[in-house]
Design a protein around this motif. Sequence first.
Motif, PDB file in Angstrom:
ATOM      1  N   GLY A  10      29.293  29.532 112.336  1.00  0.00           N
ATOM      2  CA  GLY A  10      28.139  28.908 112.671  1.00  0.00           C
ATOM      3  C   GLY A  10      26.933  29.731 112.606  1.00  0.00           C
ATOM      4  O   GLY A  10      26.848  30.898 112.956  1.00  0.00           O
ATOM      5  N   VAL A  11      25.913  29.520 111.600  1.00  0.00           N
ATOM      6  CA  VAL A  11      24.680  30.126 111.545  1.00  0.00           C
ATOM      7  C   VAL A  11      23.399  29.252 111.560  1.00  0.00           C
ATOM      8  O   VAL A  11      23.279  28.294 110.908  1.00  0.00           O
ATOM      9  CB  VAL A  11      24.712  30.707 109.924  1.00  0.00           C
ATOM     10  CG1 VAL A  11      23.511  31.617 109.809  1.00  0.00           C
ATOM     11  CG2 VAL A  11      26.148  31.691 109.527  1.00  0.00           C
ATOM     12  N   CYS A 101      24.078  25.739 109.849  1.00  0.00           N
ATOM     13  CA  CYS A 101      24.932  25.683 108.515  1.00  0.00           C
ATOM     14  C   CYS A 101      26.529  26.335 108.923  1.00  0.00           C
ATOM     15  O   CYS A 101      26.440  27.007 110.224  1.00  0.00           O
ATOM     16  CB  CYS A 101      24.674  26.679 107.450  1.00  0.00           C
ATOM     17  SG  CYS A 101      23.074  25.863 106.616  1.00  0.00           S
ATOM     18  N   ILE A 102      27.557  26.031 108.418  1.00  0.00           N
ATOM     19  CA  ILE A 102      28.667  26.736 108.160  1.00  0.00           C
ATOM     20  C   ILE A 102      28.717  27.830 107.180  1.00  0.00           C
ATOM     21  O   ILE A 102      28.626  27.288 106.234  1.00  0.00           O
ATOM     22  CB  ILE A 102      30.065  25.879 108.530  1.00  0.00           C
ATOM     23  CG1 ILE A 102      29.879  25.087 109.669  1.00  0.00           C
ATOM     24  CG2 ILE A 102      31.302  26.454 108.288  1.00  0.00           C
ATOM     25  CD1 ILE A 102      30.132  25.533 110.930  1.00  0.00           C
ATOM     26  N   LEU A 103      29.334  28.897 107.285  1.00  0.00           N
ATOM     27  CA  LEU A 103      29.403  29.819 106.197  1.00  0.00           C
ATOM     28  C   LEU A 103      31.045  30.213 106.392  1.00  0.00           C
ATOM     29  O   LEU A 103      31.506  30.483 107.349  1.00  0.00           O
ATOM     30  CB  LEU A 103      28.605  31.051 106.582  1.00  0.00           C
ATOM     31  CG  LEU A 103      28.854  32.369 105.877  1.00  0.00           C
ATOM     32  CD1 LEU A 103      28.467  32.086 104.586  1.00  0.00           C
ATOM     33  CD2 LEU A 103      28.216  33.520 106.314  1.00  0.00           C
ATOM     34  N   GLU A 130      35.818  38.706 109.326  1.00  0.00           N
ATOM     35  CA  GLU A 130      34.931  38.531 110.546  1.00  0.00           C
ATOM     36  C   GLU A 130      33.787  39.460 110.375  1.00  0.00           C
ATOM     37  O   GLU A 130      32.848  38.989 110.825  1.00  0.00           O
ATOM     38  CB  GLU A 130      35.943  38.829 111.746  1.00  0.00           C
ATOM     39  CG  GLU A 130      36.871  37.735 111.724  1.00  0.00           C
ATOM     40  CD  GLU A 130      37.890  37.938 112.812  1.00  0.00           C
ATOM     41  OE1 GLU A 130      38.007  38.857 113.614  1.00  0.00           O
ATOM     42  OE2 GLU A 130      38.803  36.952 113.145  1.00  0.00           O
ATOM     43  N   THR A 131      34.168  40.614 110.040  1.00  0.00           N
ATOM     44  CA  THR A 131      33.016  41.495 110.054  1.00  0.00           C
ATOM     45  C   THR A 131      31.874  41.334 108.940  1.00  0.00           C
ATOM     46  O   THR A 131      30.742  41.402 109.428  1.00  0.00           O
ATOM     47  CB  THR A 131      33.622  43.072 109.721  1.00  0.00           C
ATOM     48  OG1 THR A 131      34.470  43.473 110.809  1.00  0.00           O
ATOM     49  CG2 THR A 131      32.353  44.236 109.719  1.00  0.00           C
ATOM     50  N   ILE A 132      32.344  40.730 107.835  1.00  0.00           N
ATOM     51  CA  ILE A 132      31.237  40.355 106.966  1.00  0.00           C
ATOM     52  C   ILE A 132      30.629  39.082 107.368  1.00  0.00           C
ATOM     53  O   ILE A 132      29.402  39.198 107.094  1.00  0.00           O
ATOM     54  CB  ILE A 132      32.243  40.000 105.601  1.00  0.00           C
ATOM     55  CG1 ILE A 132      32.657  41.290 104.890  1.00  0.00           C
ATOM     56  CG2 ILE A 132      30.957  39.196 104.679  1.00  0.00           C
ATOM     57  CD1 ILE A 132      33.670  40.915 103.751  1.00  0.00           C
ATOM     58  N   ARG A 137      25.694  36.653 109.223  1.00  0.00           N
ATOM     59  CA  ARG A 137      25.083  35.814 110.110  1.00  0.00           C
ATOM     60  C   ARG A 137      23.821  36.288 110.903  1.00  0.00           C
ATOM     61  O   ARG A 137      22.711  35.828 111.034  1.00  0.00           O
ATOM     62  CB  ARG A 137      26.056  35.219 111.334  1.00  0.00           C
ATOM     63  CG  ARG A 137      25.632  34.246 112.401  1.00  0.00           C
ATOM     64  CD  ARG A 137      26.707  34.088 113.466  1.00  0.00           C
ATOM     65  NE  ARG A 137      26.370  35.404 114.151  1.00  0.00           N
ATOM     66  CZ  ARG A 137      25.560  35.733 115.049  1.00  0.00           C
ATOM     67  NH1 ARG A 137      24.342  35.061 115.485  1.00  0.00           N
ATOM     68  NH2 ARG A 137      25.785  37.086 115.980  1.00  0.00           N
ATOM     69  N   VAL A 138      24.028  37.358 111.229  1.00  0.00           N
ATOM     70  CA  VAL A 138      23.024  38.335 112.087  1.00  0.00           C
ATOM     71  C   VAL A 138      21.557  38.294 111.210  1.00  0.00           C
ATOM     72  O   VAL A 138      20.747  38.377 111.604  1.00  0.00           O
ATOM     73  CB  VAL A 138      23.414  39.521 112.616  1.00  0.00           C
ATOM     74  CG1 VAL A 138      22.224  40.474 113.019  1.00  0.00           C
ATOM     75  CG2 VAL A 138      24.363  39.306 113.886  1.00  0.00           C
TER      76      VAL A 138
END
Length: 142
Positions: A10-11, A101-103, A130-132, A137-138
């Motif tokens: 989630g973003v 959003c969902i990314l 996960e890292t990407i 997101r951040v």
Amino acid sequence: MNFKVEKRVGVRATSERIWDVIADFPGWNAWNPVETDVSGTLAFGGSIALSEAVPGLPPRQYTGRIGDWQPNGRLVWMERRGLLFNVLRYYEIEQLEPGSCILSNGFIFSGFRGEGFYEKHRRTLRAACETISEGLRVTAES
């Protein structure tokens, strides 16, 4: 048969903001430690060149062909690794409501050798996704 590794997150940002981060190929070095030095033409059939450093796998450089892109929605490219192995790489944005959003980002492997690669490296690739996702997101939320 296809084999998929994906991470969804989630973003709290608009789809436009997330897309701006994805579409800025030179800016990937700031948020994506796995896929760096990205360059290319954002167009159907355009090429995308990048360096890939998945922890646990040898670093490499490759060029893929953009198969699909939709502003504020998705970026998809394909890399052929010989006759028996293809990799589809993608980023997808699903807007739930304005500013949320969902990314998704992931790999889809096909071909005889693709199955073996998937079986051997799926945990490593999942961690890379996960890292990407977290980096994107951040960056999109800031």
